[in-house]
Design a protein around this motif. Structure first.
Motif, PDB file in Angstrom:
ATOM      1  N   TYR A   4       0.832  -1.199   0.000  1.00 50.78           N
ATOM      2  CA  TYR A   4       0.000   0.000   0.000  1.00 50.78           C
ATOM      3  C   TYR A   4       0.871   1.254   0.000  1.00 50.78           C
ATOM      4  O   TYR A   4       1.757   1.399   0.839  1.00 50.78           O
ATOM      5  N   GLN A   5       0.596   2.136  -0.969  1.00 55.73           N
ATOM      6  CA  GLN A   5       1.336   3.401  -1.029  1.00 55.73           C
ATOM      7  C   GLN A   5       0.388   4.543  -0.690  1.00 55.73           C
ATOM      8  O   GLN A   5      -0.703   4.637  -1.255  1.00 55.73           O
ATOM      9  N   PRO A   6       0.810   5.439   0.191  1.00 56.85           N
ATOM     10  CA  PRO A   6      -0.095   6.505   0.632  1.00 56.85           C
ATOM     11  C   PRO A   6      -0.268   7.617  -0.399  1.00 56.85           C
ATOM     12  O   PRO A   6       0.660   7.942  -1.142  1.00 56.85           O
ATOM     13  N   LEU A   7      -1.458   8.197  -0.413  1.00 54.07           N
ATOM     14  CA  LEU A   7      -1.758   9.416  -1.149  1.00 54.07           C
ATOM     15  C   LEU A   7      -1.921  10.506  -0.098  1.00 54.07           C
ATOM     16  O   LEU A   7      -2.820  10.429   0.762  1.00 54.07           O
ATOM     17  N   VAL A   8      -1.047  11.513  -0.136  1.00 53.96           N
ATOM     18  CA  VAL A   8      -0.893  12.448   0.981  1.00 53.96           C
ATOM     19  C   VAL A   8      -1.306  13.857   0.579  1.00 53.96           C
ATOM     20  O   VAL A   8      -1.020  14.310  -0.542  1.00 53.96           O
ATOM     21  N   ASP A   9      -1.957  14.554   1.517  1.00 53.75           N
ATOM     22  CA  ASP A   9      -2.273  15.971   1.340  1.00 53.75           C
ATOM     23  C   ASP A   9      -0.978  16.762   1.487  1.00 53.75           C
ATOM     24  O   ASP A   9      -0.369  16.758   2.556  1.00 53.75           O
ATOM     25  N   PRO A  10      -0.504  17.464   0.439  1.00 49.00           N
ATOM     26  CA  PRO A  10       0.785  18.142   0.524  1.00 49.00           C
ATOM     27  C   PRO A  10       0.792  19.342   1.468  1.00 49.00           C
ATOM     28  O   PRO A  10       1.870  19.834   1.836  1.00 49.00           O
ATOM     29  N   GLU A  11      -0.388  19.826   1.868  1.00 46.00           N
ATOM     30  CA  GLU A  11      -0.448  20.958   2.790  1.00 46.00           C
ATOM     31  C   GLU A  11      -0.333  20.508   4.243  1.00 46.00           C
ATOM     32  O   GLU A  11       0.301  21.184   5.063  1.00 46.00           O
ATOM     33  N   THR A  12      -0.930  19.359   4.564  1.00 41.70           N
ATOM     34  CA  THR A  12      -0.951  18.899   5.959  1.00 41.70           C
ATOM     35  C   THR A  12      -0.104  17.655   6.191  1.00 41.70           C
ATOM     36  O   THR A  12       0.120  17.269   7.338  1.00 41.70           O
ATOM     37  N   ASN A  13       0.361  17.003   5.130  1.00 41.52           N
ATOM     38  CA  ASN A  13       1.113  15.741   5.187  1.00 41.52           C
ATOM     39  C   ASN A  13       0.290  14.591   5.760  1.00 41.52           C
ATOM     40  O   ASN A  13       0.851  13.577   6.199  1.00 41.52           O
ATOM     41  N   GLU A  14      -1.027  14.705   5.738  1.00 39.82           N
ATOM     42  CA  GLU A  14      -1.909  13.646   6.230  1.00 39.82           C
ATOM     43  C   GLU A  14      -2.263  12.690   5.088  1.00 39.82           C
ATOM     44  O   GLU A  14      -2.543  13.122   3.971  1.00 39.82           O
TER      45      GLU A  14
END
Length: 728
Positions: A351-361
């Motif tokens: 599983y590879q994460p898809l991350v919010d670039p503003e919050t790193n969540e």
């Protein structure tokens, strides 16, 4: 009264006939007239300058002409040469035979009539020589064969032309290719051969009927002919296979651009009997004399390139390389092992994460298939997924991955979704909706947390049927993401239907987007703007460097996926992070993008002055490479890298260690269409032969430049290391 019309030179009176025992001339005229009336023949004559002096009355009537309008006209303006289509031994021209004073035997000519039509005659004739040996002109006969000629021409044409599309057929293409290669060998010219295959054409036939399939093939032929134009000859081999023959073309950059235009054009929607359909296209390319000098060799090379294109990713093109022969046999063996692995459930999910670039969540994880083979080790999905697609194993793999991903996602926080890749074969297969519902029910995962990643290839075929399936799945509540956007069939029409919740910007637009002059930032911004206007999320794929992350963030991408945040993780690793309340993924990577390079381990050659060295190619990019196998190579040395198959790259050593050198190329390489790099131009084997290397000595796939060693005169400047030594 004389037959026909005769005009002597000047106004001189005809000499009196010799007195001898012979049939009276009137009787001869009667006989000749009867021959004409019976349709046995017509008669003609010329003077010594090959101008028409006599044409019998039946011939004049046949042409609807007045005698005065033809007499005195050069014979080659009255009788025109014709090309006998399909003839293996075409006749010599009438002008040639008249000039050589050769006899005319069954010479077929076209004869324009006064009524604007054309008749076809078969001529026979002989040169008339007087007692003194002077040429007096030709005397001959003619027979009208118009009906027979029209029939034979139609038959010949049918044997050369594809009846459905009007293009050249397999027979004519084969003859043209063989003749062209034979002629080009003598003149040392090149030509390219493209094999074009339609992706998912069978689906159109099955869902819309064979008449629709025939209409689609006609439209494909029209588009293909329009793209190629006068640059080459287009033909249909049969079924959904087409061929393009391109004389005097060996620039692989130009060929790649043409192939890409073919892929893009043929993949646009078709209107067929009031319904819309989309197909895909794959192209294989081979170039003579590099990839073969005989028709069978070149055709086989283009076929292998086509197979590689379809195996790599449908909707693309591929050039032939010598490695493809080995890859084809390796793929067959890999397919056998893959079936065993699927039976043993040996493939696992990561599983590879898809991350919010503003919050790193992390907002989502994409499920990715991984295969560790006991003999080969880790095998890339780029290798085994196409094999699974061709063998329908993708159906079993896809359903297994869907069920397991739903089970794993239930253990994650409720705010995080799971994305599962769905192949086009799996999506359109009857029962797919039932499989999705079954996976959700068995796992207990809410439908809104499941994202199905679909590529543009699902829109190939009957769009109405595909739209209906989307609507059924949307009713369940699952989400859809459009994967690899911009690399497939590139039709935006399907976005307006509102099926998708997310667009994934393909990594090919991200890689190198920070380089000077690159247009990809504008493309990324346009895709983001389009997605926002349609109410969709965007994901930038393949982000690896900090400057790339900053650019896609500035352009408005909602989510980022790539090594900059994390490599794919096992389910155990994902759960461990959540248990440690460490759901934030901080970016980590090189500050700047480095030119895309591929890791490779292959023996190649290096030329310096008049010496040829063996080296190992460790990695390769468009702009340079790293090699091992030599010692004592100073920085700044000018060398030529021999990549094989006539690919010579002028290079400079820009960094060096004890046994390793980094090279910078004078001219950048170009993509080969299948994930590798190649030179735009190649050194012709004819040029190598002129340098003293006979064509007979040129092996398939790698021209033996090592033969240059035999002519070495100077002392080698570098130390050749043993390539089998540890670490090389």
């Amino acid at each position: 009264m004389p037959l026909g019309f005769r005009k002597s030179a000047g106004d001189r009176k005809a000499p009196a006939p010799e007195k001898r025992e012979a049939a009276p001339r009137p009787e001869r005229n009667v006989v000749l007239g009867e021959v004409e009336e019976l349709g046995i023949g017509m008669f003609w004559a010329t003077d010594a300058e090959d101008r028409l002096t006599f044409l019998s009355q039946r011939a004049l009537a046949d042409l609807g002409a007045e005698a005065e309008s033809l007499i005195g006209t050069p014979l080659t303006r009255v009788f025109l040469d014709v090309e006998e289509e399909g003839s293996a031994s075409p006749q010599r021209s009438l002008a040639f035979k008249l000039k050589a004073r050769s006899k005319l035997d069954e010479q077929i000519v076209a004869v324009p009539t006064a009524r604007g039509a054309t008749r076809w005659w078969r001529l026979n004739g002989r040169a008339l020589i007087d007692a003194k040996g002077n040429f007096q002109g030709f005397r001959g006969s003619a027979v009208d064969i118009s009906a027979q000629y029209a029939y034979e021409t139609q038959v010949a044409r049918q044997s050369q032309v594809d009846e459905l599309t009007g293009l050249a057929n397999r027979r004519k293409l084969g003859e043209r290719l063989a003749a062209m290669l034979a002629a080009f060998r003598a003149s040392k010219r090149s030509c390219a051969l493209m094999m074009v295959d339609l992706d998912r054409f069978k689906q159109v036939n099955d869902t819309m009927g064979h008449p629709a399939g025939d209409e689609l093939l006609k439209q494909v032929a029209q588009r293909l002919s329009a793209i190629v134009g006068q640059a080459g000859e287009v033909g249909r081999l049969g079924g959904d296979e087409f061929q393009v023959l391109l004389p005097d073309m060996d620039d692989r950059g130009t060929l790649g651009e043409l192939a890409n235009r073919i892929v893009q054009s043929l993949s646009q929607p078709y209107q067929i009997h009031g319904r819309r359909a989309i197909i895909g296209t794959s192209v294989g390319i081979a170039v003579a004399p590099y990839d073969g000098v005989e028709a069978a060799e070149l055709t086989s090379a283009a076929d292998m390139a086509l197979y590689s294109a379809k195996e790599t990713r449908a909707g693309t093109f591929c050039f032939f390389t010598s490695q493809l022969r080995d890859a084809a046999s390796k793929s067959a063996l890999l397919g056998d092992r893959l079936r065993d692995a699927v039976d043993k459930n040996a493939l696992k999910l990561a599983y590879q994460p898809l991350v919010d670039p503003e919050t790193n969540e992390v907002k989502c994880f994409e499920a990715l298939l991984r295969w560790h083979d006991e003999e080969e080790g880790d095998i890339s999905p780029a290798h085994f997924i196409p094999i699974a697609e061709n063998d329908d194993l993708i159906i079993r793999l896809g359903e297994t991955a869907l069920r397991q991903a739903c089970i794993d996602a239930v253990a994650w926080p409720e705010t995080i979704r799971v994305a599962v890749n769905v192949s086009a074969k799996q999506f359109v297969r009857p029962g797919f909706r039932k499989a999705v519902v079954g996976a959700l029910q068995a796992s207990g995962l809410p439908a809104g947390r499941l994202e199905l990643e679909i590529t543009e290839s699902v829109f190939v075929g009957d769009l109405e049927e595909v739209d209906a399936l989307f609507r059924e799945l949307k009713k369940i509540g699952v989400r859809f993401a459009l994967d690899d956007f911009g690399t497939g069939y590139s039709s935006l029409g399907y976005l307006k239907h509102g099926h998708f919740d997310k667009i994934k910007i393909d990594q090919s637009f991200v890689r190198g987007c920070t380089e000077n002059g690159d247009i990809n930032p504008a493309i990324i911004a346009a895709i983001v703007a389009l997605a926002k206007a349609l109410g969709m999320e965007t994901v930038a794929e393949g982000v690896e460097a900090m400057d790339e992350l900053e650019l896609v963030r500035a352009r408005g991408a909602d989510l980022v996926q790539g090594f900059i945040y994390s490599r794919p993780m096992t389910q155990e690793q994902v759960l461990a992070r959540f248990e440690a309340e460490d759901a934030e993924f901080k970016p980590s990577g090189p500050p700047r993008h480095r030119s895309e390079r591929i890791t490779i381990f292959r023996k190649v050659g290096l030329i310096h002055e008049d010496h040829y060295y063996d080296v190992i190619l460790r990695n390769l990019s468009k702009t340079g490479a790293r090699i091992t196998g030599l010692a004592g190579v100073p920085v700044g040395t000018d060398v030529v890298l021999d990549l094989g198959h006539g690919q010579l790259v002028v290079s400079k050593v820009v960094n060096a260690t004890e046994n390793s050198q980094g090279l910078k190329f004078e001219t950048h390489l170009i993509a080969d269409g299948s994930g590798g790099f190649m030179t735009r131009h190649r050194i012709s084997p004819y040029s190598l032969a002129e340098a003293g290397i006979p064509l007979a000595a040129l092996g398939a796939g790698a021209f033996p430049l090592a033969k240059w060693r035999e002519a070495n005169k100077s002392v080698p400047k570098f130390v050749q290391l043993e390539l089998s030594a540890p670490g090389l």
